[in-house]
Design a protein around this motif. Structure first.
Motif, mmCIF file in Angstrom:
data_model
loop_
_atom_site.group_PDB
_atom_site.id
_atom_site.type_symbol
_atom_site.label_atom_id
_atom_site.label_comp_id
_atom_site.label_asym_id
_atom_site.label_seq_id
_atom_site.Cartn_x
_atom_site.Cartn_y
_atom_site.Cartn_z
ATOM 1 N N VAL A 1 34.708 36.449 41.948
ATOM 2 C CA VAL A 1 34.728 37.006 43.310
ATOM 3 C C VAL A 1 34.549 38.520 43.236
ATOM 4 O O VAL A 1 33.755 39.110 43.971
ATOM 5 N N ARG A 2 35.247 39.147 42.314
ATOM 6 C CA ARG A 2 35.172 40.611 42.188
ATOM 7 C C ARG A 2 33.732 41.017 41.839
ATOM 8 O O ARG A 2 33.212 41.989 42.367
ATOM 9 N N ALA A 3 33.101 40.226 40.956
ATOM 10 C CA ALA A 3 31.713 40.541 40.569
ATOM 11 C C ALA A 3 30.780 40.366 41.769
ATOM 12 O O ALA A 3 29.872 41.178 41.985
ATOM 13 N N VAL B 1 55.508 39.614 46.401
ATOM 14 C CA VAL B 1 54.628 38.600 45.803
ATOM 15 C C VAL B 1 53.218 39.171 45.646
ATOM 16 O O VAL B 1 52.579 39.052 44.597
ATOM 17 N N ARG B 2 52.733 39.836 46.713
ATOM 18 C CA ARG B 2 51.368 40.379 46.652
ATOM 19 C C ARG B 2 51.267 41.504 45.631
ATOM 20 O O ARG B 2 50.301 41.569 44.875
ATOM 21 N N ASP B 3 52.256 42.384 45.590
ATOM 22 C CA ASP B 3 52.246 43.475 44.595
ATOM 23 C C ASP B 3 52.164 42.904 43.198
ATOM 24 O O ASP B 3 51.398 43.359 42.359
ATOM 25 N N ASP C 1 36.752 49.982 54.154
ATOM 26 C CA ASP C 1 38.027 49.355 53.798
ATOM 27 C C ASP C 1 37.669 48.105 52.991
ATOM 28 O O ASP C 1 37.287 47.078 53.559
ATOM 29 N N THR C 2 37.758 48.198 51.669
ATOM 30 C CA THR C 2 37.273 47.089 50.822
ATOM 31 C C THR C 2 38.179 45.861 50.913
ATOM 32 O O THR C 2 37.761 44.754 50.590
ATOM 33 N N GLY C 3 39.414 46.048 51.369
ATOM 34 C CA GLY C 3 40.321 44.910 51.555
ATOM 35 C C GLY C 3 39.743 43.912 52.549
ATOM 36 O O GLY C 3 39.963 42.705 52.432
ATOM 37 N N GLY D 1 41.019 50.736 48.576
ATOM 38 C CA GLY D 1 41.212 49.407 48.001
ATOM 39 C C GLY D 1 42.240 49.416 46.896
ATOM 40 O O GLY D 1 43.289 50.071 47.005
ATOM 41 N N ARG D 2 41.922 48.676 45.835
ATOM 42 C CA ARG D 2 42.861 48.574 44.708
ATOM 43 C C ARG D 2 42.245 49.123 43.410
ATOM 44 O O ARG D 2 42.956 49.545 42.518
ATOM 45 N N ASP D 3 40.896 49.013 43.323
ATOM 46 C CA ASP D 3 40.210 49.323 42.057
ATOM 47 C C ASP D 3 39.051 50.278 42.268
ATOM 48 O O ASP D 3 38.087 50.253 41.503
ATOM 49 N N TYR E 1 37.661 41.218 50.817
ATOM 50 C CA TYR E 1 38.470 40.166 50.179
ATOM 51 C C TYR E 1 39.142 39.291 51.239
ATOM 52 O O TYR E 1 39.311 38.087 51.064
ATOM 53 N N ARG E 2 39.515 39.921 52.353
ATOM 54 C CA ARG E 2 40.114 39.153 53.446
ATOM 55 C C ARG E 2 39.096 38.160 54.025
ATOM 56 O O ARG E 2 39.423 37.005 54.317
ATOM 57 N N ALA E 3 37.852 38.611 54.180
ATOM 58 C CA ALA E 3 36.806 37.731 54.717
ATOM 59 C C ALA E 3 36.576 36.546 53.774
ATOM 60 O O ALA E 3 36.425 35.405 54.213
ATOM 61 N N ARG F 1 51.129 39.909 42.211
ATOM 62 C CA ARG F 1 49.858 39.246 41.926
ATOM 63 C C ARG F 1 48.748 40.287 41.714
ATOM 64 O O ARG F 1 47.973 40.219 40.760
ATOM 65 N N ASP F 2 48.691 41.291 42.599
ATOM 66 C CA ASP F 2 47.618 42.296 42.513
ATOM 67 C C ASP F 2 47.747 43.151 41.249
ATOM 68 O O ASP F 2 46.748 43.582 40.682
ATOM 69 N N SER F 3 48.996 43.401 40.809
ATOM 70 C CA SER F 3 49.191 44.287 39.656
ATOM 71 C C SER F 3 49.069 43.563 38.328
ATOM 72 O O SER F 3 48.805 44.187 37.306
ATOM 73 N N SER F 4 49.290 42.237 38.332
ATOM 74 C CA SER F 4 49.323 41.545 37.047
ATOM 75 C C SER F 4 48.042 40.791 36.738
ATOM 76 O O SER F 4 47.916 40.216 35.667
ATOM 77 N N ARG F 5 47.076 40.754 37.678
ATOM 78 C CA ARG F 5 45.851 39.996 37.387
ATOM 79 C C ARG F 5 45.090 40.676 36.239
ATOM 80 O O ARG F 5 45.183 41.899 36.047
ATOM 81 N N ALA F 6 44.314 39.833 35.513
ATOM 82 C CA ALA F 6 43.633 40.344 34.318
ATOM 83 C C ALA F 6 42.472 41.272 34.674
ATOM 84 O O ALA F 6 42.226 42.266 34.000
HETATM 85 O O1 DC Z 1 44.214 46.244 51.340
HETATM 86 P P1 DC Z 1 44.445 44.841 51.896
HETATM 87 O O2 DC Z 1 45.881 44.518 52.163
HETATM 88 O O3 DC Z 1 43.570 44.552 53.093
HETATM 89 O O4 DC Z 1 43.933 43.867 50.729
HETATM 90 C C1 DC Z 1 44.118 42.485 50.781
HETATM 91 C C2 DC Z 1 44.039 41.916 49.369
HETATM 92 O O5 DC Z 1 42.715 42.052 48.867
HETATM 93 C C3 DC Z 1 44.941 42.590 48.349
HETATM 94 O O6 DC Z 1 46.207 41.966 48.293
HETATM 95 C C4 DC Z 1 44.176 42.464 47.050
HETATM 96 C C5 DC Z 1 42.731 42.358 47.478
HETATM 97 N N1 DC Z 1 41.958 43.571 47.235
HETATM 98 C C6 DC Z 1 41.489 43.778 45.951
HETATM 99 O O7 DC Z 1 41.801 43.002 45.050
HETATM 100 N N2 DC Z 1 40.703 44.847 45.666
HETATM 101 C C7 DC Z 1 40.362 45.718 46.638
HETATM 102 N N3 DC Z 1 39.562 46.752 46.335
HETATM 103 C C8 DC Z 1 40.855 45.554 47.958
HETATM 104 C C9 DC Z 1 41.674 44.459 48.219
#
Ligand code: DC
Length: 206
Positions: free
Chosen positions: A89-91, A161-163, A30-32, A111-113, A35-37, A165-170
Motif C-alpha cells: 500500500v505504501r509503495a 493502539v494507533r500510536d 494531508d497524506t493521511g 503525515g508519518r513518513d 490512507y484513509r481513502a 501500530r504506526d510506530s512499530s510497523r516494519a
Molecule cells: O494522519 P491521520 O490520522 O489522518 O492518518 C491516518 C492513518 O494513516 C495513520 O494512523 C497512519 C496512516 N498514515 C501513514 O501511515 N502514513 C502517512 N504519511 C499518513 C498516514
C-alpha cells in the motif's frame, strides 16, 4: 522548498501544516487522507484491511472518496492505520506523494513518513507531537463540538493502539527523522504552536 510535517494523530500537525502552507504560499497535502481513502474503500468493498491484497486493491479508490465526510471519522482513522502497515500500500501511494512533494515551487506535506521516506531532502522537517493525554483531550473536545457522544477513555485507548501500530510497523514507521525539529504541543495553544512552527521554518531556510 519542501516542508515535511510528521507526527502522531491529533498532535496538531495538520493545523500546523495548513498554517505553514498559507504562510509560505505553498500547496498542502494531508497524506493521511490517502490512507484513509484506502481504508474506507477496502471496508466498503467488503475487504479485510489486514489483508495486503485486499488493501492493495483498494488503492485504486475513486477521486470523489477524498471528499467523503466519513473519511474524517475515528473509525476510518483506524482502518487507515491498518492498511498503512502493508508495504504494498505504501509503495502504491508513493508516486503521488513524491510528485506532490517535488512539484516546482515546493509543497507542504503532513503525515508519518514525509521527512524519512517521501521527501528525505526536505529543507524543513518538523515532528509535531504531544502527550497521549493532551491529544485525547483535544480529540474529545473536537468530537463533542461536532455533537458526537464519545468517552475520553475510549479515545485515549484508541490513540494508544494507533500510536503503537504506526510506530512499530516494519515499513516507514512513525518516527522523527534524525534531522527533524521536534515540536511538543502538549502545553502549547494552537496560535502559539503555529507561531513556533513558522519561526522554526524561517530559521531552517535562512
Ligand atoms: O494522519 P491521520 O490520522 O489522518 O492518518 C491516518 C492513518 O494513516 C495513520 O494512523 C497512519 C496512516 N498514515 C501513514 O501511515 N502514513 C502517512 N504519511 C499518513 C498516514
Amino acid at each position: 522548498m519542501i516542508i515535511a510535517v510528521d507526527g502522531p494523530t491529533a498532535s496538531g500537525k495538520g493545523t500546523i501544516a495548513k498554517a505553514l502552507a498559507a504562510h509560505f504560499g505553498l500547496p498542502h497535502l494531508d497524506t493521511g487522507l490517502l490512507y484513509r481513502a484506502v481504508g474506507l474503500q477496502c471496508a466498503r468493498g467488503g475487504g479485510n484491511p489486514d489483508d495486503p491484497q485486499d488493501a492493495l486493491a483498494a488503492c485504486d479508490f475513486p477521486d470523489h472518496l477524498i471528499a467523503d465526510p466519513e473519511l474524517r471519522s475515528e473509525a476510518t482513522g483506524g482502518l487507515a492505520s491498518r492498511v498503512s502497515v502493508h508495504p504494498e500500500v505504501r509503495a502504491a501511494l508513493y508516486d503521488l506523494q513524491r510528485a506532490f512533494a517535488t512539484q516546482p515551487g515546493g509543497a507542504v506535506l503532513d503525515g508519518r513518513d514525509i521527512g524519512t521516506v517521501i521527501a528525505p531532502e526536505a529543507e524543513v522537517k518538523l515532528f509535531v507531537t504531544a502527550s497521549v493525554a493532551a491529544r485525547a483531550e483535544r480529540r474529545f473536545a473536537e468530537m463533542r463540538a461536532a455533537g458526537r457522544t464519545v468517552s475520553l477513555a475510549e479515545i485515549e485507548a484508541d490513540l494508544r493502539v494507533r500510536d503503537q501500530r504506526d510506530s512499530s510497523r516494519a515499513t516507514a514507521p512513525l518516527v522523527a527523522a534524525p534531522d527533524a525539529l521536534v515540536l511538543d504541543t502538549s502545553f502549547v495553544g494552537r496560535d502559539e504552536a503555529i507561531a513556533e512552527a513558522i519561526r522554526a521554518a524561517e530559521m531552517l531556510i535562512a
